[in-house]
Design a protein around this motif. Structure first.
Motif, PDB file in Angstrom:
ATOM      1  N   ARG A  31       0.818  -1.132   0.065  1.00  0.00           N
ATOM      2  CA  ARG A  31      -0.071   0.062   0.170  1.00  0.00           C
ATOM      3  C   ARG A  31       0.755   1.360   0.026  1.00  0.00           C
ATOM      4  N   ILE A  32       2.068   0.932   0.567  1.00  0.00           N
ATOM      5  CA  ILE A  32       3.049   2.405   0.625  1.00  0.00           C
ATOM      6  C   ILE A  32       3.623   2.635  -0.841  1.00  0.00           C
ATOM      7  N   SER A  33       3.376   3.883  -1.323  1.00  0.00           N
ATOM      8  CA  SER A  33       3.789   4.284  -2.537  1.00  0.00           C
ATOM      9  C   SER A  33       5.420   4.486  -2.582  1.00  0.00           C
ATOM     10  N   PRO A  34       5.864   4.003  -3.649  1.00  0.00           N
ATOM     11  CA  PRO A  34       7.550   4.119  -3.784  1.00  0.00           C
ATOM     12  C   PRO A  34       7.792   5.686  -3.746  1.00  0.00           C
ATOM     13  N   LEU A  35       7.076   6.346  -4.114  1.00  0.00           N
ATOM     14  CA  LEU A  35       7.068   7.852  -4.168  1.00  0.00           C
ATOM     15  C   LEU A  35       6.721   8.552  -2.977  1.00  0.00           C
ATOM     16  N   THR A  36       7.283   8.028  -1.729  1.00  0.00           N
ATOM     17  CA  THR A  36       6.879   8.615  -0.385  1.00  0.00           C
ATOM     18  C   THR A  36       8.225   9.207  -0.073  1.00  0.00           C
ATOM     19  N   SER A  37       7.948  10.485   0.550  1.00  0.00           N
ATOM     20  CA  SER A  37       9.229  11.156   1.123  1.00  0.00           C
ATOM     21  C   SER A  37       8.718  11.766   2.408  1.00  0.00           C
ATOM     22  N   VAL A  38       9.791  11.850   3.182  1.00  0.00           N
ATOM     23  CA  VAL A  38       9.772  12.311   4.662  1.00  0.00           C
ATOM     24  C   VAL A  38       9.996  13.961   4.467  1.00  0.00           C
ATOM     25  N   VAL A  39       9.300  14.757   4.496  1.00  0.00           N
ATOM     26  CA  VAL A  39       9.323  16.303   4.173  1.00  0.00           C
ATOM     27  C   VAL A  39      10.013  17.007   5.496  1.00  0.00           C
ATOM     28  N   SER A  40       9.539  16.654   6.622  1.00  0.00           N
ATOM     29  CA  SER A  40      10.018  17.084   7.803  1.00  0.00           C
ATOM     30  C   SER A  40       9.768  16.360   9.069  1.00  0.00           C
ATOM     31  N   VAL A  41      10.595  16.384  10.158  1.00  0.00           N
ATOM     32  CA  VAL A  41      10.210  15.701  11.408  1.00  0.00           C
ATOM     33  C   VAL A  41      10.518  16.638  12.580  1.00  0.00           C
ATOM     34  N   GLU A  42       9.515  16.598  13.346  1.00  0.00           N
ATOM     35  CA  GLU A  42       9.460  17.388  14.872  1.00  0.00           C
ATOM     36  C   GLU A  42       9.476  16.482  15.966  1.00  0.00           C
ATOM     37  N   VAL A  43      10.468  16.308  16.840  1.00  0.00           N
ATOM     38  CA  VAL A  43      10.472  15.681  17.781  1.00  0.00           C
ATOM     39  C   VAL A  43      10.181  16.569  18.851  1.00  0.00           C
ATOM     40  N   ALA A  44       9.444  16.011  19.907  1.00  0.00           N
ATOM     41  CA  ALA A  44       9.210  16.912  21.054  1.00  0.00           C
ATOM     42  C   ALA A  44      10.448  16.966  22.010  1.00  0.00           C
ATOM     43  N   PRO A  45      10.567  18.114  22.645  1.00  0.00           N
ATOM     44  CA  PRO A  45      11.811  18.351  23.587  1.00  0.00           C
ATOM     45  C   PRO A  45      11.843  16.936  24.595  1.00  0.00           C
ATOM     46  N   ASP A  46      10.904  16.389  25.004  1.00  0.00           N
ATOM     47  CA  ASP A  46      10.875  15.229  26.091  1.00  0.00           C
ATOM     48  C   ASP A  46      11.004  14.053  25.210  1.00  0.00           C
ATOM     49  N   LEU A  47      11.250  13.950  23.883  1.00  0.00           N
ATOM     50  CA  LEU A  47      11.533  12.716  23.113  1.00  0.00           C
ATOM     51  C   LEU A  47      10.404  11.543  23.433  1.00  0.00           C
ATOM     52  N   LYS A  48       9.228  12.162  23.717  1.00  0.00           N
ATOM     53  CA  LYS A  48       8.018  11.109  23.874  1.00  0.00           C
ATOM     54  C   LYS A  48       7.222  11.110  22.540  1.00  0.00           C
ATOM     55  N   THR A  49       7.319  12.226  21.745  1.00  0.00           N
ATOM     56  CA  THR A  49       6.245  12.368  20.436  1.00  0.00           C
ATOM     57  C   THR A  49       7.047  12.613  19.463  1.00  0.00           C
ATOM     58  N   CYS A  50       6.498  12.416  18.106  1.00  0.00           N
ATOM     59  CA  CYS A  50       7.530  12.869  16.983  1.00  0.00           C
ATOM     60  C   CYS A  50       6.186  12.955  15.984  1.00  0.00           C
ATOM     61  N   LYS A  51       6.181  14.289  15.300  1.00  0.00           N
ATOM     62  CA  LYS A  51       5.437  14.703  14.145  1.00  0.00           C
ATOM     63  C   LYS A  51       6.244  14.515  12.707  1.00  0.00           C
ATOM     64  N   ALA A  52       5.610  13.400  11.909  1.00  0.00           N
ATOM     65  CA  ALA A  52       6.782  13.582  10.686  1.00  0.00           C
ATOM     66  C   ALA A  52       5.486  13.890   9.540  1.00  0.00           C
ATOM     67  N   TRP A  53       6.097  14.772   8.653  1.00  0.00           N
ATOM     68  CA  TRP A  53       5.249  15.069   7.631  1.00  0.00           C
ATOM     69  C   TRP A  53       5.700  14.350   6.488  1.00  0.00           C
ATOM     70  N   ILE A  54       4.663  13.664   5.931  1.00  0.00           N
ATOM     71  CA  ILE A  54       4.973  12.679   4.803  1.00  0.00           C
ATOM     72  C   ILE A  54       4.390  13.373   3.376  1.00  0.00           C
ATOM     73  N   SER A  55       5.136  13.138   2.089  1.00  0.00           N
ATOM     74  CA  SER A  55       4.452  13.619   1.127  1.00  0.00           C
ATOM     75  C   SER A  55       4.565  12.580  -0.014  1.00  0.00           C
ATOM     76  N   VAL A  56       3.178  12.343  -0.557  1.00  0.00           N
ATOM     77  CA  VAL A  56       3.512  11.223  -1.542  1.00  0.00           C
ATOM     78  C   VAL A  56       2.760  11.820  -2.876  1.00  0.00           C
ATOM     79  N   LEU A  57       3.827  11.510  -3.844  1.00  0.00           N
ATOM     80  CA  LEU A  57       3.613  11.938  -5.254  1.00  0.00           C
ATOM     81  C   LEU A  57       2.405  10.936  -5.750  1.00  0.00           C
ATOM     82  N   GLY A  58       1.292  11.565  -6.200  1.00  0.00           N
ATOM     83  CA  GLY A  58       0.334  10.472  -7.048  1.00  0.00           C
ATOM     84  C   GLY A  58      -1.114  11.357  -6.783  1.00  0.00           C
TER      85      GLY A  58
END
Length: 118
Positions: A31-58
C-alpha cells in the motif's frame, strides 16, 4: 532541550533520515507508494512524541493507501527507529500528510502554462 537548539535540530535531522530509510527500504507493505518522502520531522523536547510530515506523489487514492500502510506499520517503524538511533526514549510517531511538494509542482506547471501563452 529547547525547540531550536543544536541538539534538537540534530535529533530531528537524524530521525528524518532514518525514517526515510525505513520507509524506503524496510517496509514491504504494497500500500505504501514508492514515491513517498519524509518532508520534515519534529521531535518533542521530551522525546516522547514525533510529528513526521509525509509527502506522496500521486493521486488521492495513493496518498490514502500510503497513510493507511504507514499507520499499520507504526509499531515496526518505532522498533526499527529504536534499533538504529540510541535515544533515551523512542518517540511515538504521528504521520501528517504534507502536500507542499505537490502544490509546488502544480504551481510550476501553471507558471509554465502562463509563460507559454505569452
Amino acid at each position: 532541550m529547547r525547540k531550536n537548539s543544536v541538539k534538537s535540530t540534530r535529533i530531528n535531522g537524524e530521525v528524518q533520515r532514518v525514517l526515510a530509510e525505513i520507509i524506503r527500504g524496510d517496509i514491504k507493505d504494497p500500500r505504501i507508494s514508492p514515491l513517498t518522502s519524509v518532508v520534515s520531522v519534529e521531535v518533542a523536547p521530551d522525546l516522547k512524541t514525533c510529528k513526521a510530515w509525509i509527502s506522496v506523489l500521486g493521486d488521492d487514492k495513493a496518498r490514502e493507501e500510503t497513510y493507511k500502510g504507514l499507520k499499520s506499520a507504526e509499531g515496526y517503524i518505532k522498533n526499527q527507529l529504536a534499533k538504529t538511533i540510541n535515544l533515551r526514549n523512542t518517540p511515538e510517531i504521528t504521520f501528517i500528510m504534507d502536500q507542499s511538494i505537490e502544490y509546488g509542482v502544480n504551481m510550476s506547471k501553471r507558471i509554465d502554462e502562463v509563460l507559454q501563452k505569452e
